[in-house]
Design an enzyme around this catalytic site. Sequence first.
Site, short mmCIF file in Angstrom:
data_model
loop_
_atom_site.label_atom_id
_atom_site.label_comp_id
_atom_site.label_asym_id
_atom_site.label_seq_id
_atom_site.Cartn_x
_atom_site.Cartn_y
_atom_site.Cartn_z
N GLU A 140 28.01 21.50 40.03
CA GLU A 140 26.60 20.60 39.84
C GLU A 140 27.30 18.90 39.86
O GLU A 140 28.25 18.49 39.55
CB GLU A 140 26.14 21.04 39.18
CG GLU A 140 25.54 22.27 38.88
CD GLU A 140 24.66 22.96 37.46
OE1 GLU A 140 24.23 23.89 37.82
OE2 GLU A 140 25.28 21.96 36.66
N CYS A 154 19.57 22.49 29.40
CA CYS A 154 20.00 22.04 31.23
C CYS A 154 19.15 22.96 31.90
O CYS A 154 18.46 23.53 31.79
CB CYS A 154 21.61 22.67 31.38
SG CYS A 154 22.88 21.58 30.05
#
Length: 185
Positions: free
Chosen positions: A116, A67
Amino acid sequence: MSDERVVLVDEAGRAIGTEAKATVHHAATPLHLAFSSYVVDPAGRVLLTQRAFGKPTWPGVWTNSCCGHPLPDEPVEHAVRRRLADELGIVVESADLVLPEFRYRAEMPTGVVENEICPVYRVWWTGDPTPNPAEVAAYRWVEWHELREVPDLSPWCLLQLDELSSPPAEWPIADPNRLPPAAQV
């Protein structure tokens, strides 16, 4: 790196500024641009990583392969390839966009929030990674059908698995025009 900046976005996914990565995650984390990636081998196994125990967000949690956050004006696919090389020593030519509009919000028990817009990518690769210990505590290859059985999976990984219900070889490549505006650089 302490001067690394993340791209802040509005509800429509348009860039509205930047903030230092070192300070962006807290109890009132602003919505920002990120990505997730799944490294898959030819047998369809998925590379899972355990986040380093020294990381400020979700330390020690098992998650998808890698990520991160694209830098301002950095194409997200480039950020995926950059972070795979930095975190796992994996060098690839391309990454397939599979979930261009994935978004999540998750709160750690400490109150720190992840917030996010996080496009998801698939990367085909063979071999064993060379993890950066500041980023990755451990890794393991997991059969697709066993992935949900892994204890302590990150909340974003679990949400992504809800959308990626078929084996990785069957994930359709998404239209990059469906990426949020901030990711279309």
